[in-house]
Design an enzyme around this catalytic site. Structure first.
Site, PDB file in Angstrom:
ATOM      1  N   ASP A   7       0.845  -1.206   0.000  1.00 32.89           N
ATOM      2  CA  ASP A   7       0.000   0.000   0.000  1.00 32.89           C
ATOM      3  C   ASP A   7       0.880   1.256   0.000  1.00 32.89           C
ATOM      4  O   ASP A   7       0.580   2.243  -0.673  1.00 32.89           O
ATOM      5  CB  ASP A   7      -0.920  -0.025   1.229  1.00 32.89           C
ATOM      6  CG  ASP A   7      -1.620  -1.369   1.349  1.00 32.89           C
ATOM      7  OD1 ASP A   7      -2.259  -1.773   0.375  1.00 32.89           O
ATOM      8  OD2 ASP A   7      -1.479  -2.036   2.399  1.00 32.89           O
ATOM      9  N   HIS A  58      -4.704  -3.398   6.271  1.00 33.13           N
ATOM     10  CA  HIS A  58      -4.607  -3.675   4.834  1.00 33.13           C
ATOM     11  C   HIS A  58      -5.998  -4.110   4.352  1.00 33.13           C
ATOM     12  O   HIS A  58      -6.274  -5.287   4.143  1.00 33.13           O
ATOM     13  CB  HIS A  58      -3.559  -4.765   4.576  1.00 33.13           C
ATOM     14  CG  HIS A  58      -3.509  -5.169   3.127  1.00 33.13           C
ATOM     15  ND1 HIS A  58      -3.072  -4.333   2.144  1.00 33.13           N
ATOM     16  CD2 HIS A  58      -3.867  -6.321   2.512  1.00 33.13           C
ATOM     17  CE1 HIS A  58      -3.157  -4.951   0.978  1.00 33.13           C
ATOM     18  NE2 HIS A  58      -3.647  -6.148   1.175  1.00 33.13           N
TER      19      HIS A  58
HETATM   20  P1  NDP Z   1      -2.110 -18.381  -3.888  1.00 34.04           P
HETATM   21  O1  NDP Z   1      -3.485 -18.941  -3.685  1.00 34.04           O
HETATM   22  O2  NDP Z   1      -1.511 -18.329  -5.251  1.00 34.04           O
HETATM   23  O3  NDP Z   1      -1.082 -19.160  -2.974  1.00 34.04           O
HETATM   24  C1  NDP Z   1      -1.343 -19.460  -1.649  1.00 34.04           C
HETATM   25  C2  NDP Z   1      -0.527 -20.665  -1.340  1.00 34.04           C
HETATM   26  O4  NDP Z   1      -0.612 -20.889   0.039  1.00 34.04           O
HETATM   27  C3  NDP Z   1      -0.995 -21.921  -2.051  1.00 34.04           C
HETATM   28  O5  NDP Z   1       0.146 -22.590  -2.555  1.00 34.04           O
HETATM   29  C4  NDP Z   1      -1.641 -22.681  -0.902  1.00 34.04           C
HETATM   30  O6  NDP Z   1      -1.600 -24.078  -1.088  1.00 34.04           O
HETATM   31  C5  NDP Z   1      -0.774 -22.277   0.232  1.00 34.04           C
HETATM   32  N1  NDP Z   1      -1.321 -22.507   1.548  1.00 34.04           N
HETATM   33  C6  NDP Z   1      -2.591 -22.392   1.972  1.00 34.04           C
HETATM   34  N2  NDP Z   1      -2.692 -22.707   3.270  1.00 34.04           N
HETATM   35  C7  NDP Z   1      -1.444 -23.017   3.686  1.00 34.04           C
HETATM   36  C8  NDP Z   1      -0.882 -23.451   4.910  1.00 34.04           C
HETATM   37  N3  NDP Z   1      -1.643 -23.629   5.982  1.00 34.04           N
HETATM   38  N4  NDP Z   1       0.447 -23.673   4.983  1.00 34.04           N
HETATM   39  C9  NDP Z   1       1.210 -23.495   3.907  1.00 34.04           C
HETATM   40  N5  NDP Z   1       0.739 -23.127   2.707  1.00 34.04           N
HETATM   41  C10 NDP Z   1      -0.567 -22.889   2.590  1.00 34.04           C
HETATM   42  O7  NDP Z   1      -2.152 -16.962  -3.205  1.00 34.04           O
HETATM   43  P2  NDP Z   1      -1.191 -15.731  -3.425  1.00 34.04           P
HETATM   44  O8  NDP Z   1       0.231 -16.173  -3.416  1.00 34.04           O
HETATM   45  O9  NDP Z   1      -1.682 -14.905  -4.568  1.00 34.04           O
HETATM   46  O10 NDP Z   1      -1.528 -14.880  -2.115  1.00 34.04           O
HETATM   47  C11 NDP Z   1      -1.197 -15.365  -0.813  1.00 34.04           C
HETATM   48  C12 NDP Z   1      -1.852 -14.482   0.241  1.00 34.04           C
HETATM   49  O11 NDP Z   1      -1.315 -13.184   0.190  1.00 34.04           O
HETATM   50  C13 NDP Z   1      -3.365 -14.319   0.072  1.00 34.04           C
HETATM   51  O12 NDP Z   1      -3.954 -14.409   1.350  1.00 34.04           O
HETATM   52  C14 NDP Z   1      -3.493 -12.908  -0.441  1.00 34.04           C
HETATM   53  O13 NDP Z   1      -4.758 -12.342  -0.109  1.00 34.04           O
HETATM   54  C15 NDP Z   1      -2.360 -12.244   0.285  1.00 34.04           C
HETATM   55  N6  NDP Z   1      -1.920 -10.943  -0.260  1.00 34.04           N
HETATM   56  C16 NDP Z   1      -1.566  -9.984   0.641  1.00 34.04           C
HETATM   57  C17 NDP Z   1      -1.147  -8.740   0.242  1.00 34.04           C
HETATM   58  C18 NDP Z   1      -0.779  -7.699   1.264  1.00 34.04           C
HETATM   59  O14 NDP Z   1      -0.492  -6.549   0.860  1.00 34.04           O
HETATM   60  N7  NDP Z   1      -0.738  -7.993   2.564  1.00 34.04           N
HETATM   61  C19 NDP Z   1      -1.062  -8.402  -1.192  1.00 34.04           C
HETATM   62  C20 NDP Z   1      -1.415  -9.486  -2.070  1.00 34.04           C
HETATM   63  C21 NDP Z   1      -1.839 -10.710  -1.599  1.00 34.04           C
HETATM   64  P3  NDP Z   1      -2.858 -24.844  -1.771  1.00 34.04           P
HETATM   65  O15 NDP Z   1      -2.823 -24.456  -3.208  1.00 34.04           O
HETATM   66  O16 NDP Z   1      -2.571 -26.257  -1.510  1.00 34.04           O
HETATM   67  O17 NDP Z   1      -4.079 -24.344  -1.061  1.00 34.04           O
END
Ligand code: NDP
Length: 328
Positions: free
Chosen positions: A161, A189
């Protein structure tokens, strides 16, 4: 050569992870003289572990001189054992059938478990950055579940942000992002976040004298707050490379310092500026000697107070939901 630092990344096989890991391997986060032991914590599903294996193969193929080791595991104990830096990116995305409290509940379980594992196994000085949403409240949960670690060490990401705002301000005024000083984004956020130019200087001049008030109120504030949705609309996916870049910036500055330059980090409040103690709140900080400090002594205007209060209310509402889950 320095001793390697153990860095844990959760959700490493996701889209943010895919940008983040290669930047860490290249030395962008901790510096070109700091080797890293990288550990990817993934969910214990066939598809996640397979995706993590593919990412590891690509990291291997980069032959990064600073990557001392690369491991991936679904085991919390193995992942967090002696970890010095944790980037908690993995979170449950909101699906159509979920309301906000379902999302808080699903993510609370993830961050309760990870907070406990950090408490039990991590290095006592671990630095934690929560990226997975709702990031501020997830950081609050992890901290509450890690009572033996300094609460200060649990932070959430508001740097995206902050960075988004810098570019909007630079483009509006025809200056460089590096010309902008004393800017911060207060709060959560989420859509109440408050990008604040009250103290901001652009090329040494007061931002409020350079920027039309109607542009600030009617364009800048809503544009920064809704930038995530605009990226999804344009790209078909949520922000990934820019989110990874912001995570790199956050840890880089926390570890390597900012001098007297302000950055935005969401950190546990100690009651600064009337923000209730314990909320993980975006505030202006400076970083030195591996530590951050909230900027002190600002005289808040009524406008700032009003916007800070909106964020307090949003985060207090989330806290009320998750406090019950943590107590169970
Ligand atoms: P994705 O869905 O591409 O990736 C998330 C990953 O996390 C997947 O590989 C998923 O596995 C894995 N995962 C889910 N639960 C767990 C767990 N308990 N332990 C380990 N791994 C886990 O998401 P993004 O990479 O695009 O985004 C990740 C997060 O970041 C989201 O919550 C998003 O909202 C947040 N975000 C935050 C921002 C900020 O400014 N703070 C900005 C942009 C994004 P699986 O596929 O098996 O479920």
């Amino acid at each position: 050569m320095k001793k390697p630092v153990k860095v844990v990344v959760t959700g490493a096989a996701g889209q943010i992870g895919y940008s983040l890991l290669f930047r860490i391997g290249a030395g962008d986060m901790l510096g070109m003289d700091q080797p890293v032991d990288l550990c990817m914590l993934e969910r214990n599903t066939e598809s996640s572990m397979k995706a993590a294996k593919g990412v590891k193969m690509e990291l291997d193929d980069c032959a990064f001189p600073l990557l001392n080791s690369i491991t991936s595991t679904p085991d919390l104990k193995k992942a967090f054992k002696d970890a010095q830096i944790a980037l908690l990116v993995g979170a449950r995305p909101r699906t159509k059938d979920m309301n906000r409290s379902d999302l808080l509940n699903a993510n609370a379980q993830i961050f309760i478990e990870q907070g406990r594992a950090i408490n039990n196994y991590a290095d006592r000085n671990i630095k934690v950055l929560v990226v997975g949403n709702p990031a501020n409240t997830n950081a609050y949960i992890a901290r509450k579940c890690a009572p033996d670690i300094n609460p200060k060490n649990f932070t959430a990401m508001m740097r995206l942000d902050h960075n988004r705002s810098l570019t909007q301000l630079a483009q509006k005024t025809g200056c460089k992002v590096t010309d902008i000083e004393k800017f911060c984004v207060w709060g959560n956020h989420g859509n109440t976040m408050y990008p604040d130019i009250t103290n901001t200087l652009i090329a040494g001049k007061k931002a409020e004298d350079l920027i039309p008030t109607d542009w600030y109120l009617d364009y800048f504030i809503p544009t920064v707050a809704s930038r995530g949705s605009a990226i999804i609309e344009a790209r078909g996916h949520s922000s990934a490379a820019s989110a990874a870049n912001a995570a790199i910036d956050h840890i880089h500055d926390w570890v390597l310092g900012t001098g007297d330059k302000w950055q935005t980090m969401a950190v546990p409040s100690n009651g600064e500026y009337g923000i209730p103690e314990g909320l993980c709140f975006g505030m202006p900080v400076t970083c030195n000697n591996g530590d951050y400090e909230v900027v002190k002594g600002l005289e808040l205007t009524d406008f700032e107070r009003e916007h800070i209060l909106q964020n307090v209310k949003a985060l207090e509402a989330e806290r009320a939901v998750v406090d019950e889950l943590i107590a169970k």
